[in-house]
Design a protein around this motif. Structure first.
Motif, short mmCIF file in Angstrom:
data_model
loop_
_atom_site.label_atom_id
_atom_site.label_comp_id
_atom_site.label_asym_id
_atom_site.label_seq_id
_atom_site.Cartn_x
_atom_site.Cartn_y
_atom_site.Cartn_z
N ILE A 1 -23.16 -17.08 2.80
CA ILE A 1 -22.29 -18.24 3.07
C ILE A 1 -21.70 -18.75 1.76
O ILE A 1 -20.51 -19.06 1.68
CB ILE A 1 -23.06 -19.34 3.82
N GLY A 2 -22.52 -18.85 0.72
CA GLY A 2 -22.03 -19.29 -0.59
C GLY A 2 -21.00 -18.35 -1.15
O GLY A 2 -19.98 -18.79 -1.72
N ASP B 1 -34.38 -14.64 2.74
CA ASP B 1 -33.29 -15.10 3.60
C ASP B 1 -32.01 -15.08 2.79
O ASP B 1 -31.84 -15.85 1.85
CB ASP B 1 -33.60 -16.52 4.11
N THR B 2 -31.10 -14.18 3.14
CA THR B 2 -29.86 -14.01 2.39
C THR B 2 -28.68 -14.72 3.04
O THR B 2 -27.56 -14.62 2.53
CB THR B 2 -29.53 -12.52 2.24
N SER B 3 -28.90 -15.40 4.14
CA SER B 3 -27.78 -16.01 4.84
C SER B 3 -27.11 -17.09 3.98
O SER B 3 -25.88 -17.20 3.97
CB SER B 3 -28.23 -16.60 6.17
N THR B 4 -27.88 -17.87 3.24
CA THR B 4 -27.28 -18.90 2.40
C THR B 4 -26.47 -18.27 1.26
O THR B 4 -25.41 -18.79 0.90
CB THR B 4 -28.34 -19.85 1.82
#
Length: 134
Positions: free
Chosen positions: A26-27, A20-23
């Motif tokens: 966002i970072g 999961d690369t969404s975090t």
């Protein structure tokens, strides 16, 4: 040194699970935003000029977001209209096909009725009975 074998051994030990690369994204975006603000704040310009630049950038960002929103809204609206027209065309095509099949069936039914009447009339005429009547 055999690099293919080394790479195969390294990758074999890694698990194959989805990441999961969404975090991370966002970072990254938050880091870029903070970096941009800090860069502007520590710029050699005066405080008043810096505040004006921040205000201008915020207004530009707001305008860009509004433009993007309106663009997406227009595309959704036009897509909705296109789907409505497509639905109408499909319904019209189905109605036309149903009417054509119905008409074809009526013609077939009438033809079969005429054939059966003709066959019934032919079977009603018996030549042996006609000779006896004479």
């Amino acid at each position: 040194m055999n690099y293919k074998k080394l790479m195969a051994n390294r990758f074999a030990g890694m698990s194959h699970r989805p990441v999961d690369t969404s975090t991370a994204v966002i970072g990254l975006l938050a880091g870029l935003a903070v970096g941009a603000v800090l860069g502007v704040l520590f710029a050699p310009d005066s405080g008043k000029k810096t505040r004006e630049r921040i205000s201008d950038k915020a207004l530009d960002l707001t305008d860009n977001i509004k433009d993007g929103y309106h663009s997406v809204k227009e595309r959704m609206s036009s897509g909705k209209d296109e789907l409505a027209h497509l639905k109408d065309r499909v319904v019209d095509n189905v109605k036309n096909k149903a009417a054509a099949v119905s008409q074809e069936f009526k013609e077939f039914k009438e033809t079969e009725r005429q054939k059966s009447r003709s066959a019934a009339q032919d079977s009603a005429y018996d030549p042996d009975n006609a000779i006896q009547d004479i």
